[in-house]
Design a protein around this motif. Sequence first.
Motif, PDB file in Angstrom:
ATOM      1  N   THR A 191       1.066  -6.464  -7.721  1.00 40.23           N
ATOM      2  CA  THR A 191       2.194  -5.569  -7.488  1.00 40.23           C
ATOM      3  C   THR A 191       3.382  -6.329  -6.913  1.00 40.23           C
ATOM      4  O   THR A 191       4.524  -6.120  -7.325  1.00 40.23           O
ATOM      5  CB  THR A 191       1.770  -4.445  -6.518  1.00 40.23           C
ATOM      6  N   ALA A 220       6.418  -5.032  -1.293  1.00 43.15           N
ATOM      7  CA  ALA A 220       5.724  -4.304  -2.351  1.00 43.15           C
ATOM      8  C   ALA A 220       4.219  -4.341  -2.126  1.00 43.15           C
ATOM      9  O   ALA A 220       3.512  -3.345  -2.339  1.00 43.15           O
ATOM     10  CB  ALA A 220       6.078  -4.906  -3.713  1.00 43.15           C
ATOM     11  N   SER A 274       3.624  -0.675 -10.261  1.00 47.37           N
ATOM     12  CA  SER A 274       4.386   0.333  -9.522  1.00 47.37           C
ATOM     13  C   SER A 274       4.232   1.721 -10.124  1.00 47.37           C
ATOM     14  O   SER A 274       4.325   2.730  -9.404  1.00 47.37           O
ATOM     15  CB  SER A 274       5.866  -0.066  -9.464  1.00 47.37           C
ATOM     16  N   THR A 288       7.255   4.839  -1.224  1.00 48.53           N
ATOM     17  CA  THR A 288       7.141   3.558  -1.929  1.00 48.53           C
ATOM     18  C   THR A 288       8.531   3.076  -2.374  1.00 48.53           C
ATOM     19  O   THR A 288       8.768   2.851  -3.564  1.00 48.53           O
ATOM     20  CB  THR A 288       6.222   3.697  -3.160  1.00 48.53           C
ATOM     21  N   ASN A 291       8.569  -0.361  -4.397  1.00 45.45           N
ATOM     22  CA  ASN A 291       7.979  -0.220  -5.721  1.00 45.45           C
ATOM     23  C   ASN A 291       8.810   0.707  -6.611  1.00 45.45           C
ATOM     24  O   ASN A 291       8.865   0.508  -7.827  1.00 45.45           O
ATOM     25  CB  ASN A 291       6.534   0.270  -5.614  1.00 45.45           C
TER      26      ASN A 291
END
Length: 314
Positions: A191, A220, A274, A288, A291
Amino acid sequence: MAEIRKIGIIGQGALGVMYGWQLTRHLGNERVFFIADSRRIEKYQREGIYCNGEKTEFQYLTPDTKGVQADLLIFAVKYTAIEEALDDTANFVGGSTILLSLLNGIASEERIGARYGEDKMLYCVAQEMDALKEGNQFSHTNMGTLVIGNRDNKRDERLSAVENILRKAGIPYLIPEDIMHCLWSKLMFNTGVNQTAAVYACNYRQMQEEGQIRDTALSAMEEARCIAEAEGTVITDREFSEWMQILGRLNPEGMPSMRQDTKAKRKTEVELFSGTLRKLGKKHQIPTPVNNWLYEKIQEIEHDRTLGGGDETL
């Protein structure tokens, strides 16, 4: 223990060819076959597929082939091609077929299990290999390790059968105490590293050095770690640090697969990374932002470029 006699593989990317050729050389191409449409088969046979300079001798079957059941079916496509792969493998899945996915992330097993039955799935992480693809030339110096297990971590006849066939083929493997922990841990790393390299169009060097690029990758990964914990997997500070040590040992001039995809104008596997985390973040009410930003930027990159066609690879 049930014996695996027929092994089907879909996807002729770097991992599909590397493991497919290893299985074929040790077991014989009468026991190993690739599933592909007639157009791809004609191309492969016309141009040849070479693994470490050796011309492969693969058996090919088209999706409409009847009467052949795979005892072990290996998915080695990119996530962008998973639905097509599920359609193309339907004729080869029977009641006792074992399903194994070499794809990154945690989503492919869920998609495959939803189509064919969770009871057929073994979970897998392919790690530490250095397989590369350039046209019809495939190469590797390190086959890496296949980390395999049942979702509940129980040892059963299916797992023993796959263990036995990997041993016969000389493919390194590991059965961990907690396979889902392994999947989540690698997803966390990918990620940060894959997506950041794609967005900043950089190699490993920029992520090994202090600065904004490295900070983005770390942030991330932290978001992924929080979601993993909400899903029941705890990734410790020590494990996080070990991943950063691995990053520090990578060839500075190398680049992860997603950066290779954007560089070659191929569609990426952003939904595995993501894309998955954004959905789970909403489920657990975990923000998030990093992401989200990476997802949007990669979507822009894919939209702004004329993406290359060709076969989907890992």
